[in-house]
Structures are given as structure tokens and as C-alpha cells.
Motif scaffolding. Structure first.
Motif, PDB file in Angstrom:
ATOM      1  N   GLU A  39       0.835  -1.200   0.000  1.00 18.09           N
ATOM      2  CA  GLU A  39       0.000   0.000   0.000  1.00 18.09           C
ATOM      3  C   GLU A  39       0.869   1.249   0.000  1.00 18.09           C
ATOM      4  OE1 GLU A  39      -2.377   1.853   3.580  1.00 18.09           O
ATOM      5  OE2 GLU A  39      -3.557   0.249   2.667  1.00 18.09           O
ATOM      6  N   LEU A  40       0.435   2.279  -0.720  1.00 19.19           N
ATOM      7  CA  LEU A  40       1.108   3.577  -0.690  1.00 19.19           C
ATOM      8  C   LEU A  40       0.368   4.464   0.301  1.00 19.19           C
ATOM      9  CD1 LEU A  40       1.767   4.244  -4.486  1.00 19.19           C
ATOM     10  CD2 LEU A  40       3.165   3.015  -2.833  1.00 19.19           C
ATOM     11  N   GLY A  45       5.075  14.163   6.109  1.00 18.41           N
ATOM     12  CA  GLY A  45       6.265  13.724   6.814  1.00 18.41           C
ATOM     13  C   GLY A  45       6.464  12.219   6.895  1.00 18.41           C
ATOM     14  N   GLN A  46       5.635  11.446   6.220  1.00 13.87           N
ATOM     15  CA  GLN A  46       5.755   9.986   6.237  1.00 13.87           C
ATOM     16  C   GLN A  46       6.240   9.479   4.889  1.00 13.87           C
ATOM     17  OE1 GLN A  46       5.187   8.138   9.040  1.00 13.87           O
ATOM     18  NE2 GLN A  46       4.928  10.139  10.000  1.00 13.87           N
ATOM     19  N   PRO A  47       6.966   8.355   4.867  1.00 16.48           N
ATOM     20  CA  PRO A  47       7.397   7.792   3.581  1.00 16.48           C
ATOM     21  C   PRO A  47       6.203   7.305   2.773  1.00 16.48           C
ATOM     22  CG  PRO A  47       8.165   6.427   5.421  1.00 16.48           C
ATOM     23  CD  PRO A  47       7.444   7.594   6.004  1.00 16.48           C
ATOM     24  N   LEU A  48       6.312   7.438   1.473  1.00 19.53           N
ATOM     25  CA  LEU A  48       5.255   7.023   0.548  1.00 19.53           C
ATOM     26  C   LEU A  48       5.117   5.503   0.514  1.00 19.53           C
ATOM     27  CD1 LEU A  48       3.226   7.907  -1.631  1.00 19.53           C
ATOM     28  CD2 LEU A  48       5.105   7.897  -3.259  1.00 19.53           C
ATOM     29  N   ASP A  68      -4.111  10.105   4.779  1.00 14.76           N
ATOM     30  CA  ASP A  68      -4.571  10.316   6.156  1.00 14.76           C
ATOM     31  C   ASP A  68      -5.257  11.670   6.364  1.00 14.76           C
ATOM     32  OD1 ASP A  68      -2.480  12.154   6.211  1.00 14.76           O
ATOM     33  OD2 ASP A  68      -1.487  11.259   7.952  1.00 14.76           O
ATOM     34  N   GLY A  69      -5.273  12.528   5.349  1.00 16.46           N
ATOM     35  CA  GLY A  69      -5.948  13.818   5.458  1.00 16.46           C
ATOM     36  C   GLY A  69      -5.138  14.899   6.136  1.00 16.46           C
ATOM     37  N   GLN A 108      -8.754  15.181   1.169  1.00 16.29           N
ATOM     38  CA  GLN A 108      -9.073  14.753   2.536  1.00 16.29           C
ATOM     39  C   GLN A 108      -8.713  13.279   2.686  1.00 16.29           C
ATOM     40  OE1 GLN A 108     -13.255  15.491   2.890  1.00 16.29           O
ATOM     41  NE2 GLN A 108     -13.808  14.159   1.219  1.00 16.29           N
ATOM     42  N   ALA A 109      -8.888  12.756   3.873  1.00 19.05           N
ATOM     43  CA  ALA A 109      -8.558  11.349   4.129  1.00 19.05           C
ATOM     44  C   ALA A 109      -9.420  10.440   3.261  1.00 19.05           C
ATOM     45  CB  ALA A 109      -8.771  11.031   5.601  1.00 19.05           C
ATOM     46  N   GLY A 110      -8.841   9.341   2.827  1.00 18.55           N
ATOM     47  CA  GLY A 110      -9.593   8.391   2.019  1.00 18.55           C
ATOM     48  C   GLY A 110      -8.701   7.327   1.420  1.00 18.55           C
ATOM     49  N   THR A 111      -9.336   6.404   0.728  1.00 23.77           N
ATOM     50  CA  THR A 111      -8.640   5.302   0.081  1.00 23.77           C
ATOM     51  C   THR A 111      -9.047   5.238  -1.379  1.00 23.77           C
ATOM     52  OG1 THR A 111      -8.647   4.040   2.140  1.00 23.77           O
ATOM     53  CG2 THR A 111      -8.271   2.810   0.129  1.00 23.77           C
ATOM     54  N   MET A 112      -8.065   4.945  -2.219  1.00 20.57           N
ATOM     55  CA  MET A 112      -8.285   4.769  -3.647  1.00 20.57           C
ATOM     56  C   MET A 112      -7.632   3.462  -4.059  1.00 20.57           C
ATOM     57  SD  MET A 112      -6.911   7.205  -6.753  1.00 20.57           S
ATOM     58  CE  MET A 112      -7.807   8.611  -6.148  1.00 20.57           C
ATOM     59  N   GLU A 113      -8.343   2.670  -4.844  1.00 20.84           N
ATOM     60  CA  GLU A 113      -7.793   1.428  -5.367  1.00 20.84           C
ATOM     61  C   GLU A 113      -7.749   1.532  -6.883  1.00 20.84           C
ATOM     62  OE1 GLU A 113     -10.608  -1.377  -3.903  1.00 20.84           O
ATOM     63  OE2 GLU A 113      -9.967  -1.139  -1.837  1.00 20.84           O
ATOM     64  N   ILE A 114      -6.596   1.222  -7.453  1.00 23.15           N
ATOM     65  CA  ILE A 114      -6.435   1.246  -8.899  1.00 23.15           C
ATOM     66  C   ILE A 114      -6.125  -0.173  -9.359  1.00 23.15           C
ATOM     67  CG2 ILE A 114      -5.154   2.199 -10.853  1.00 23.15           C
ATOM     68  CD1 ILE A 114      -4.459   4.614  -9.081  1.00 23.15           C
TER      69      ILE A 114
END
Length: 143
Positions: A39-40, A45-48, A68-69, A108-114
Motif C-alpha cells: 500500500e502507498l 512527513g511519512q514515507p510514501l 490520512d488527510g 481529505q482522508a480516504g482510500t483509492m484502489e487502482i
């Protein structure tokens, strides 16, 4: 002649029923699923990603991107996106079947699936735009 036509029709119907029982075939079948992709994460400030990603040309993959928004963050990688075939993008249960994309952005915070098929072998990347740190980029190899 009529006997042949009826026999041919019966064979086609029987053959069609048998093929239906076998399930999906081809590039989008479960048997063509590539290895799981890490997962990306889009977060300030966090690694991709934990490290580089290796894909096999012709295989089906699902890339999950989690934001994370903490900020408005995008992910660009036109070279990568132009060398895959995108079956669908799912955002909050909504499916999109695009012709192609250059980037995605989370406000904003959320999830995307490709869900995609890797096509052209080569070296590619996805990165947060206007950044140059190694942790803000993931290198992708299609073999």
C-alpha cells in the motif's frame, strides 16, 4: 442440410454452456493476478512506500493508496500511468473506468484502489509533486 444445421446449433449451445462453467479467462482472470503490491501512504512527513515495487508485464494488479488527510497531497507519475492499462479506479465504492490519468489528488482522508494490467517493461516512479526526497517517491519496475 437441416440435420447439419441442427447438430451445429446444438453443439454451439452445449459448448457455450460448458465455457460458462469455466469462469473468466484472459487478462482479468484471477489466474492472471500478480503478486500483492504494498500500500502507498500519503501523509505529511511519512514515507510514501516501504521500498521499490516490481511488476510483471501482462499481469493484473491492484494498487491501494491511503491518505490520512493531514494535507492536500497528490501522486504523479505520467510515465507509469501511460504504460499500464487501467481497468478501474475505486473511490469510496464508486468505480471509475478512465481512458488514462496523469495524477491523482486527495483533498481529505480516504482510500483509492487502482486495478490495472502492467503493459510496457521499464523503470517508472510515482511521487508527491514538487518533492525531491527519496521517501516521497516509489520506484516501479515492470519486467
Amino acid at each position: 442440410m437441416k440435420t447439419f444445421s441442427l447438430a451445429a446449433a446444438a453443439a454451439l449451445i452445449a459448448g457455450g454452456a460448458a465455457a460458462h462453467d469455466l469462469g473468466f479467462a484472459g487478462l482479468l482472470s484471477n489466474t492472471n493476478q500478480g503478486d500483492e503490491i504494498p500500500e502507498l501512504t500519503l501523509a505529511t512527513g511519512q514515507p510514501l512506500s516501504d521500498g521499490p515495487i516490481e511488476l510483471e508485464s501482462g499481469r493484473l494488479y491492484e494498487l491501494e493508496i491511503e491518505a490520512d488527510g493531514s494535507a492536500e497531497l497528490a501522486l504523479e507519475g505520467a510515465g507509469f500511468f501511460r504504460n499500464i492499462w487501467i481497468n478501474e479506479i475505486v473511490i469510496n465504492g464508486l468505480e471509475i473506468r478512465p481512458y488514462g490519468i496523469d495524477s491523482v489528488e486527495f483533498d481529505q482522508a480516504g482510500t483509492m484502489e487502482i486495478e490495472f494490467i502492467a503493459i510496457k517493461p521499464g523503470q517508472y516512479y510515482l511521487r508527491i509533486p514538487n518533492t525531491d526526497g527519496d521517501t516521497q517517491r516509489v520506484d516501479i519496475t515492470i519486467r
